[in-house]
Design a protein around this motif. Sequence first.
Motif, PDB file in Angstrom:
ATOM      1  N   ALA A 107     -19.246 -75.916  55.872  1.00  0.00           N
ATOM      2  CA  ALA A 107     -20.152 -74.768  55.917  1.00  0.00           C
ATOM      3  C   ALA A 107     -20.283 -74.112  54.546  1.00  0.00           C
ATOM      4  N   SER A 108     -21.437 -73.494  54.321  1.00  0.00           N
ATOM      5  CA  SER A 108     -21.666 -72.652  53.148  1.00  0.00           C
ATOM      6  C   SER A 108     -21.752 -71.211  53.634  1.00  0.00           C
ATOM      7  N   PHE A 109     -21.096 -70.302  52.924  1.00  0.00           N
ATOM      8  CA  PHE A 109     -20.962 -68.929  53.400  1.00  0.00           C
ATOM      9  C   PHE A 109     -21.666 -67.942  52.477  1.00  0.00           C
ATOM     10  N   MET A 110     -22.266 -66.926  53.089  1.00  0.00           N
ATOM     11  CA  MET A 110     -22.736 -65.746  52.384  1.00  0.00           C
ATOM     12  C   MET A 110     -21.995 -64.554  52.974  1.00  0.00           C
ATOM     13  N   VAL A 111     -21.544 -63.645  52.109  1.00  0.00           N
ATOM     14  CA  VAL A 111     -20.722 -62.518  52.538  1.00  0.00           C
ATOM     15  C   VAL A 111     -21.547 -61.233  52.492  1.00  0.00           C
ATOM     16  N   PHE A 112     -21.487 -60.459  53.568  1.00  0.00           N
ATOM     17  CA  PHE A 112     -22.094 -59.131  53.623  1.00  0.00           C
ATOM     18  C   PHE A 112     -20.963 -58.127  53.790  1.00  0.00           C
ATOM     19  N   ASN A 113     -20.808 -57.268  52.812  1.00  0.00           N
ATOM     20  CA  ASN A 113     -19.709 -56.307  52.807  1.00  0.00           C
ATOM     21  C   ASN A 113     -20.248 -54.891  52.932  1.00  0.00           C
ATOM     22  N   PHE A 114     -19.703 -54.128  53.877  1.00  0.00           N
ATOM     23  CA  PHE A 114     -20.091 -52.736  54.094  1.00  0.00           C
ATOM     24  C   PHE A 114     -18.935 -51.848  53.645  1.00  0.00           C
ATOM     25  N   GLY A 115     -19.201 -51.019  52.633  1.00  0.00           N
ATOM     26  CA  GLY A 115     -18.131 -50.193  52.109  1.00  0.00           C
ATOM     27  C   GLY A 115     -18.649 -48.921  51.472  1.00  0.00           C
ATOM     28  N   ASP A 116     -17.719 -48.080  51.087  1.00  0.00           N
ATOM     29  CA  ASP A 116     -18.031 -46.823  50.418  1.00  0.00           C
ATOM     30  C   ASP A 116     -18.578 -47.121  49.031  1.00  0.00           C
ATOM     31  N   GLN A 117     -19.804 -46.684  48.761  1.00  0.00           N
ATOM     32  CA  GLN A 117     -20.445 -46.993  47.490  1.00  0.00           C
ATOM     33  C   GLN A 117     -19.808 -46.261  46.314  1.00  0.00           C
ATOM     34  N   GLU A 118     -18.996 -45.251  46.599  1.00  0.00           N
ATOM     35  CA  GLU A 118     -18.369 -44.488  45.529  1.00  0.00           C
ATOM     36  C   GLU A 118     -17.069 -45.117  45.031  1.00  0.00           C
ATOM     37  N   SER A 119     -16.556 -46.100  45.739  1.00  0.00           N
ATOM     38  CA  SER A 119     -15.340 -46.791  45.306  1.00  0.00           C
ATOM     39  C   SER A 119     -15.627 -48.277  45.161  1.00  0.00           C
ATOM     40  N   GLN A 120     -14.930 -48.911  44.246  1.00  0.00           N
ATOM     41  CA  GLN A 120     -15.173 -50.324  43.956  1.00  0.00           C
ATOM     42  C   GLN A 120     -14.495 -51.198  45.001  1.00  0.00           C
ATOM     43  N   SER A 121     -15.257 -52.128  45.544  1.00  0.00           N
ATOM     44  CA  SER A 121     -14.731 -53.031  46.560  1.00  0.00           C
ATOM     45  C   SER A 121     -14.009 -54.208  45.922  1.00  0.00           C
ATOM     46  N   GLN A 122     -12.968 -54.702  46.603  1.00  0.00           N
ATOM     47  CA  GLN A 122     -12.244 -55.875  46.151  1.00  0.00           C
ATOM     48  C   GLN A 122     -12.880 -57.176  46.627  1.00  0.00           C
ATOM     49  N   ILE A 123     -13.816 -57.083  47.565  1.00  0.00           N
ATOM     50  CA  ILE A 123     -14.354 -58.288  48.184  1.00  0.00           C
ATOM     51  C   ILE A 123     -15.036 -59.224  47.179  1.00  0.00           C
ATOM     52  N   PRO A 124     -15.902 -58.737  46.279  1.00  0.00           N
ATOM     53  CA  PRO A 124     -16.514 -59.672  45.322  1.00  0.00           C
ATOM     54  C   PRO A 124     -15.481 -60.433  44.494  1.00  0.00           C
ATOM     55  N   GLU A 125     -14.365 -59.780  44.165  1.00  0.00           N
ATOM     56  CA  GLU A 125     -13.317 -60.449  43.392  1.00  0.00           C
ATOM     57  C   GLU A 125     -12.548 -61.440  44.257  1.00  0.00           C
ATOM     58  N   LEU A 126     -12.229 -61.042  45.498  1.00  0.00           N
ATOM     59  CA  LEU A 126     -11.470 -61.915  46.383  1.00  0.00           C
ATOM     60  C   LEU A 126     -12.262 -63.145  46.796  1.00  0.00           C
ATOM     61  N   LEU A 127     -13.572 -62.988  46.945  1.00  0.00           N
ATOM     62  CA  LEU A 127     -14.434 -64.089  47.395  1.00  0.00           C
ATOM     63  C   LEU A 127     -15.416 -64.449  46.291  1.00  0.00           C
ATOM     64  N   SER A 128     -14.881 -64.664  45.109  1.00  0.00           N
ATOM     65  CA  SER A 128     -15.725 -64.886  43.932  1.00  0.00           C
ATOM     66  C   SER A 128     -16.510 -66.184  43.989  1.00  0.00           C
ATOM     67  N   ASP A 129     -16.094 -67.116  44.872  1.00  0.00           N
ATOM     68  CA  ASP A 129     -16.813 -68.382  44.979  1.00  0.00           C
ATOM     69  C   ASP A 129     -17.931 -68.326  46.013  1.00  0.00           C
ATOM     70  N   MET A 130     -18.200 -67.141  46.563  1.00  0.00           N
ATOM     71  CA  MET A 130     -19.256 -66.963  47.558  1.00  0.00           C
ATOM     72  C   MET A 130     -20.204 -65.864  47.105  1.00  0.00           C
ATOM     73  N   PRO A 131     -21.488 -65.975  47.464  1.00  0.00           N
ATOM     74  CA  PRO A 131     -22.402 -64.857  47.182  1.00  0.00           C
ATOM     75  C   PRO A 131     -22.047 -63.654  48.066  1.00  0.00           C
TER      76      PRO A 131
END
Length: 391
Positions: A107-131
């Motif tokens: 499978a190929s994955f795309m990630v949708f992350n819902f978070g507080d826009q005032e704080s930086q999310s770790q998800i893009p760093e943790l899942l750097s091999d996925m959009p």
Amino acid sequence: MAKGLCALLWLQKLMTELSHSHDHIKHIEVDCHFIKQNLDSRVIQFPFMKSEDQLVDILIKAYSTLDKLSMQDIYAPLKGMDGLKDEDHRNLIGGVVGEVQQHFPDASFMVFNFGDQESQSQIPELLSDMPVMNYPIHHGDCPILAMEIIHHFLRAADGWLSLDEHKNMLLVHCERGGWPVLAFMLAALLLYRKESNGEEETLHLIYNKAPSDLLRLISPLNPLPSQLRYLHYIATSNVHSEGCLRYKSLTLDSVILRFIPCLDAEVGCHLMFNISGRDPHNLTDKTPTVLFSAPERGKDIKQYKQADHKLVKVDIHCPVQGDVVLECMRVRAGLEHGETLFRVMFNTAYLLENNLMLGLDQMDVTWDRQNQYSRAFSAEITFLEMNPAAS
């Protein structure tokens, strides 16, 4: 998927036993005989099929993984007030994603992350091999997003799934406090893709996948009435069209309340309204802002008592456009802070008339007040066409 496979294996085993146990099937129900008859005539078959080749719809894709991995609120106060530490959070996310990738190796994955826009999310760093696409978790403190953002999410998710329905999948994650908006957006996607029918049934289907008290822990008000209103917008309008929204610029003229609950005979209170949304006079800025806030103190503020509860009209005269959040608070005489009577979120593009009628079931109220309010309690929000020169 795992549950469906178990059911098929059980049925296949049953059919095999039926083929060799004619002397012991006197009490087997008629439907089993019907299934065996169609199996023998090869009307239905159970060929082996690899998981990556199975044509499953988005609802099954989403929930097979949830059933397998279990849905939990990792921020719930089960591990202390501070929730998970960063390292624990990283390990948890990595473990969950690794198990999903192992279950769907092609499978190929795309990630949708819902978070507080005032704080930086770790998800893009943790899942750097996925959009990764990031979205907020509320609009004016209401766990719904502006219609433009909802449309962006729906088109992006649907476009990704439509590119290759056999291999493309979605990973949806929410930061602390984001579960209500994640559930809402998943329900919106199912309705948008015609994978589910009925706004209320679809929303409850998703909420039931989480612990029953999770929503109450996160949201002090029951957000379902406003969420259902927006799901109705999505289900009944042509949101596939790029230029479908025609935001009306209106003046929110007044709020009329009937049979107001929680008014004392002796101790008076006054009503306070907060209205937030995009500024109609500054269309380039889409950030929600406070458009109207009644003063909490002042000699001209009217005090209401129980005798006034049948009909109260409060003049507002506030310009609004697009997504609007209106909150009504009751402030008792002599107290510093008030309590929310109700909240409602709506979009002016979907107003068919110059008023919005709201019964108790259509207002967001606190969980402990739901059964204490009179069923006759209602609100009517009236609007006037905005003078083009004023806008």
